[in-house]
Design a protein around this motif. Structure first.
Motif, PDB file in Angstrom:
ATOM      1  N   ARG A   6       0.849  -1.192   0.000  1.00  0.00           N
ATOM      2  CA  ARG A   6       0.000   0.000   0.000  1.00  0.00           C
ATOM      3  C   ARG A   6       0.883   1.239   0.000  1.00  0.00           C
ATOM      4  NH1 ARG A   6      -5.077   1.748  -1.341  1.00  0.00           N
ATOM      5  NH2 ARG A   6      -6.001   3.117   0.211  1.00  0.00           N
ATOM      6  N   MET A   7       0.649   2.125  -0.958  1.00  0.00           N
ATOM      7  CA  MET A   7       1.410   3.368  -1.071  1.00  0.00           C
ATOM      8  C   MET A   7       0.418   4.525  -1.130  1.00  0.00           C
ATOM      9  SD  MET A   7       4.695   2.475  -1.201  1.00  0.00           S
ATOM     10  CE  MET A   7       5.566   3.788  -2.054  1.00  0.00           C
ATOM     11  N   GLU A   8       0.221   5.186  -0.001  1.00  0.00           N
ATOM     12  CA  GLU A   8      -0.754   6.280   0.113  1.00  0.00           C
ATOM     13  C   GLU A   8      -2.134   5.784  -0.332  1.00  0.00           C
ATOM     14  OE1 GLU A   8       0.902   9.615  -1.957  1.00  0.00           O
ATOM     15  OE2 GLU A   8       2.468   9.937  -0.467  1.00  0.00           O
ATOM     16  N   GLU A   9      -2.678   6.288  -1.432  1.00  0.00           N
ATOM     17  CA  GLU A   9      -4.028   5.914  -1.861  1.00  0.00           C
ATOM     18  C   GLU A   9      -4.017   4.847  -2.954  1.00  0.00           C
ATOM     19  OE1 GLU A   9      -6.755   7.035  -0.316  1.00  0.00           O
ATOM     20  OE2 GLU A   9      -5.328   8.028   1.036  1.00  0.00           O
ATOM     21  N   GLU A  10      -2.853   4.229  -3.219  1.00  0.00           N
ATOM     22  CA  GLU A  10      -2.746   3.255  -4.301  1.00  0.00           C
ATOM     23  C   GLU A  10      -2.067   1.986  -3.805  1.00  0.00           C
ATOM     24  OE1 GLU A  10      -2.351   6.139  -8.183  1.00  0.00           O
ATOM     25  OE2 GLU A  10      -0.540   5.808  -6.978  1.00  0.00           O
ATOM     26  N   TRP A  11      -2.083   0.991  -4.678  1.00  0.00           N
ATOM     27  CA  TRP A  11      -1.427  -0.289  -4.398  1.00  0.00           C
ATOM     28  C   TRP A  11      -0.361  -0.547  -5.451  1.00  0.00           C
ATOM     29  CZ3 TRP A  11      -2.775  -3.123  -0.101  1.00  0.00           C
ATOM     30  CH2 TRP A  11      -3.985  -2.784   0.532  1.00  0.00           C
TER      31      TRP A  11
END
Length: 246
Positions: free
Chosen positions: A131-136
């Motif tokens: 998970r990277m902030e609001e994305e995968w």
């Protein structure tokens, strides 16, 4: 109208195929990752077995399939249907409890009819999801390549199942026993057990099938079980309480 998302579906077995179809129907941008070269997941039979028969070596050559050659479903085909896509009888295998190859043909038809193959990257194994902030971020390996591909998605659906990771009973001192040991994950056919004394540890559905099949060729078949919750005992099979030590 809902916003279209870029979605990764990990696995093209039963769950992955249905998830991909439903997401695609809602006009999402779907990418299916499948480590094998075909759909079907656990229903794709592979005659190969792993390099470590007991499945304990973390560096072993792994095989995805846990199917044995004679396996049939333990549910009637009507219960294995999808709500809008029935598992109908065919001339190839019309039995109510069909063989594994009939199930795979059913899943192949489902994938073809709903265009799931076109969404799938075959021979591509997902090795990491982060998970990277609001994305995968999904990392994958394709074929025999050691080069990791990183791709960003807005959602991830994990459909990789649990039937590939064997559970091995903990029996004190078993490492000192020099006889041949294997997990049922690596069982395919009964012939290797010809004229041998065979002990099965556990009494789940696979032990039911394997004990009856091996009984045709083995010298003796024993089953060690701490809880026979089914209350079923087969003739000519010798039953024991759970193994305390080898």
């Amino acid at each position: 109208m809902n916003r279209s998302l870029k979605v990764a579906v990990i696995g093209a077995g039963v769950s992955g195929l249905v998830a991909a179809r439903e997401l695609h129907r809602e006009r999402h941008n779907v990418v299916v990752f499948e480590q094998n070269d075909s759909v079907g997941g656990t229903w794709a039979y592979d005659p190969r077995t792993e390099s470590d028969p007991l499945c304990l070596d973390p560096n072993r050559e792994t095989v995805h399939s846990s199917l044995y050659a004679s396996l049939r479903t333990n549910l009637p085909r009507a219960l294995m249907s999808f709500r809008d896509y029935p598992f109908l009888r065919t001339d190839t295998d019309p039995r109510t409890f069909p063989g594994h190859d009939e199930v795979l043909r059913f899943l192949d038809r489902f994938a073809d009819e709903f265009g799931i193959r076109e969404l799938t990257r075959f021979s591509t194994r997902v090795v990491r999801v982060e998970r990277m902030e609001e994305e995968w971020v999904v990392e994958s390996l394709t074929g025999g390549s050691e080069s990791v591909t990183r791709e960003v998605f807005e959602a991830v659906v994990v459909c990789s199942g649990h039937n590939t990771a064997p559970r091995v009973a903990e029996i004190p001192g078993i490492e000192n026993w020099r006889g041949y040991q294997m997990h049922s994950h690596n069982y395919r056919v009964p012939e290797p057990f010809h004229d041998q004394v065979v002990l099965l540890v556990g009494y789940g559905p696979s032990a039911f099938d394997i004990s009856v099949e091996v009984l045709r060729v083995a010298k003796e078949v024993h089953i060690a079980v701490k809880d026979n919750r089914f209350g079923v005992k087969f003739e000519n099979v010798i039953y024991h309480d759970m193994v305390c030590k080898p």
